[in-house]
Design an enzyme around this catalytic site. Structure first.
Site, PDB file in Angstrom:
ATOM      1  N   ASP A  12       0.867  -1.176   0.000  1.00 17.28           N
ATOM      2  CA  ASP A  12       0.000   0.000   0.000  1.00 17.28           C
ATOM      3  C   ASP A  12       0.904   1.226   0.000  1.00 17.28           C
ATOM      4  O   ASP A  12       2.106   1.137   0.270  1.00 17.28           O
ATOM      5  CB  ASP A  12      -0.900  -0.015   1.247  1.00 17.28           C
ATOM      6  CG  ASP A  12      -1.822   1.191   1.289  1.00 17.28           C
ATOM      7  OD1 ASP A  12      -2.466   1.485   0.260  1.00 17.28           O
ATOM      8  OD2 ASP A  12      -1.887   1.878   2.321  1.00 17.28           O
ATOM      9  N   TYR A  44      -0.583   8.283  -2.783  1.00 21.10           N
ATOM     10  CA  TYR A  44      -0.599   7.918  -4.199  1.00 21.10           C
ATOM     11  C   TYR A  44      -1.839   8.548  -4.877  1.00 21.10           C
ATOM     12  O   TYR A  44      -1.854   8.734  -6.074  1.00 21.10           O
ATOM     13  CB  TYR A  44      -0.696   6.396  -4.377  1.00 21.10           C
ATOM     14  CG  TYR A  44       0.557   5.588  -4.118  1.00 21.10           C
ATOM     15  CD1 TYR A  44       1.712   6.136  -3.555  1.00 21.10           C
ATOM     16  CD2 TYR A  44       0.585   4.236  -4.460  1.00 21.10           C
ATOM     17  CE1 TYR A  44       2.845   5.355  -3.327  1.00 21.10           C
ATOM     18  CE2 TYR A  44       1.711   3.452  -4.253  1.00 21.10           C
ATOM     19  CZ  TYR A  44       2.841   4.011  -3.676  1.00 21.10           C
ATOM     20  OH  TYR A  44       3.951   3.226  -3.468  1.00 21.10           O
ATOM     21  N   CYS A  75      -3.703  -0.974  -2.084  1.00 17.33           N
ATOM     22  CA  CYS A  75      -3.992   0.441  -2.345  1.00 17.33           C
ATOM     23  C   CYS A  75      -4.965   0.552  -3.523  1.00 17.33           C
ATOM     24  O   CYS A  75      -4.670   0.082  -4.623  1.00 17.33           O
ATOM     25  CB  CYS A  75      -2.680   1.147  -2.678  1.00 17.33           C
ATOM     26  SG  CYS A  75      -2.875   2.882  -3.056  1.00 17.33           S
ATOM     27  N   CYS A 187     -11.212   3.136  -0.843  1.00 13.60           N
ATOM     28  CA  CYS A 187      -9.909   3.620  -0.374  1.00 13.60           C
ATOM     29  C   CYS A 187      -9.605   2.882   0.927  1.00 13.60           C
ATOM     30  O   CYS A 187     -10.511   2.658   1.741  1.00 13.60           O
ATOM     31  CB  CYS A 187      -9.967   5.128  -0.137  1.00 13.60           C
ATOM     32  SG  CYS A 187      -8.506   5.799   0.675  1.00 13.60           S
ATOM     33  N   THR A 188      -8.334   2.531   1.093  1.00 16.50           N
ATOM     34  CA  THR A 188      -7.933   1.740   2.261  1.00 16.50           C
ATOM     35  C   THR A 188      -8.247   2.405   3.602  1.00 16.50           C
ATOM     36  O   THR A 188      -8.386   1.735   4.615  1.00 16.50           O
ATOM     37  CB  THR A 188      -6.417   1.498   2.221  1.00 16.50           C
ATOM     38  OG1 THR A 188      -5.777   2.757   2.016  1.00 16.50           O
ATOM     39  CG2 THR A 188      -6.041   0.531   1.128  1.00 16.50           C
ATOM     40  N   HIS A 189      -8.307   3.747   3.613  1.00 26.35           N
ATOM     41  CA  HIS A 189      -8.504   4.465   4.880  1.00 26.35           C
ATOM     42  C   HIS A 189      -9.962   4.517   5.328  1.00 26.35           C
ATOM     43  O   HIS A 189     -10.247   4.707   6.500  1.00 26.35           O
ATOM     44  CB  HIS A 189      -8.007   5.905   4.754  1.00 26.35           C
ATOM     45  CG  HIS A 189      -6.514   6.038   4.774  1.00 26.35           C
ATOM     46  ND1 HIS A 189      -5.712   5.478   3.821  1.00 26.35           N
ATOM     47  CD2 HIS A 189      -5.693   6.679   5.643  1.00 26.35           C
ATOM     48  CE1 HIS A 189      -4.444   5.772   4.090  1.00 26.35           C
ATOM     49  NE2 HIS A 189      -4.402   6.495   5.193  1.00 26.35           N
TER      50      HIS A 189
HETATM   51  N1  DGL Z   1      -4.045   3.791   0.006  1.00 29.19           N
HETATM   52  C1  DGL Z   1      -4.690   4.818  -0.779  1.00 29.19           C
HETATM   53  C2  DGL Z   1      -5.895   4.203  -1.493  1.00 29.19           C
HETATM   54  O1  DGL Z   1      -6.449   3.201  -1.092  1.00 29.19           O
HETATM   55  C3  DGL Z   1      -5.104   6.010   0.063  1.00 29.19           C
HETATM   56  C4  DGL Z   1      -3.961   6.903   0.465  1.00 29.19           C
HETATM   57  C5  DGL Z   1      -3.212   7.479  -0.707  1.00 29.19           C
HETATM   58  O2  DGL Z   1      -3.706   8.397  -1.379  1.00 29.19           O
HETATM   59  O3  DGL Z   1      -2.126   6.989  -0.981  1.00 29.19           O
HETATM   60  O4  DGL Z   1      -6.308   4.736  -2.498  1.00 29.19           O
END
Ligand code: DGL
Length: 267
Positions: A12, A44, A75, A187-189
């Site tokens: 990620d 990212y 990610c 999104c992972t968050h």
């Molecule tokens: N890990 C990213 C996602 O799932 C979120 C954080 C980022 O922008 O890198 O899209």
């Protein structure tokens, strides 16, 4: 006799993918896990496709040296634009992204075919969820919403109370006005804000997180055992202390020791 367990690597942009690791550990309690968070280069989600593809290939190249049973691109922003690059580079290695399982779960959960997708700017711009949902359900209408503040709220631990509720209302009201009955946490968050999001959308809207369907997708593949261990090794490209401080709330348990590494350019 000792048995070989699958060795699964996850990467990620940072700590967010620990929500995916959490789900995978519950599904594969005997697996040996490797996790790489590219915290030196997070986020990212605001970067160009070309840059995210380069970062993803570098992360995958680092992990691939560990004799893996499978690799997971946790990610969403990387899965959305770089999955094919990773798959092509490592033929023979099962590589899983989060978009297809999340899209399939959303398509299956929706009665009306009106689906909302929440993600980073990059994931939304890629239209990856929209295309994956429409590939399964041509009748589905998909509205997408970039929610950049959710990432900061999750990392700050502001996942309950007035502030996340206000932010969630601003992001979700335009989707609710369209009559969506499913919303995807793309999104992972965002799983850390799941309760707030559910409260804002109400009980009639199903909240879909890609991590569960992704774990299920792995169970449907016969993963070759590669390790006699069933532990967790964690790597980060920036300060391990900060990674642990923020990451443990994402994983929901202790991270143990975290090693700092550098990712090499890949030609
Ligand atoms: N890990 C990213 C996602 O799932 C979120 C954080 C980022 O922008 O890198 O899209």
């Amino acid at each position: 006799m000792d048995q070989d367990n699958p060795r699964i690597a996850i990467f990620d942009s940072g700590v967010g993918g620990l929500t995916v690791l959490r789900e995978l550990r519950a599904t594969f309690p005997d697996a040996d896990f490797l996790y790489l968070g590219d915290t030196a280069r997070v986020p990212y989600g605001t970067k160009s496709t070309q840059t995210v593809c380069r970062y993803a290939v570098e992360a995958a190249t680092f992990l691939q040296q560990f004799d893996l049973s499978a690799m997971v691109v946790a990610c969403n922003s990387a899965s959305a634009v770089a999955l094919d690059d990773v798959v092509t580079r490592f033929p023979g290695l099962p590589v899983f992204g989060v978009i297809a399982p999340g899209a399939a779960a959303a398509a299956a959960a929706s009665q009306t075919g009106k689906i909302g997708v929440l993600g980073t700017e990059g994931t939304v711009r890629s239209n990856a969820y929209k295309q994956a949902i429409n590939a399964i359900r041509r009748d589905a209408v998909v509205w997408q919403q970039a929610c950049p503040l959710f990432v900061s709220l999750a990392e700050e631990g502001w996942v309950t109370g007035d502030v996340p509720i206000l932010v969630a209302r601003r992001y979700l009201e335009p989707l609710l006005e369209q009559g969506i009955d499913v919303v995807v946490l793309g999104c992972t968050h965002y799983p850390l804000l799941r309760q707030v999001i559910q409260d804002v959308v109400g009980p009639d809207v199903t909240v879909v997180d890609s991590a569960g369907p992704l774990a299920l997708a792995l169970t449907e593949n016969r993963l070759q055992g590669r390790s006699r261990e069933h532990g967790l090794k964690v790597f980060t490209t920036d300060d391990p202390a900060r990674f642990v401080a923020v990451g443990e709330s994402f994983l929901g348990s202790s991270l143990g020791s975290v090693s700092q590494i550098s990712l090499e350019p890949v030609s």
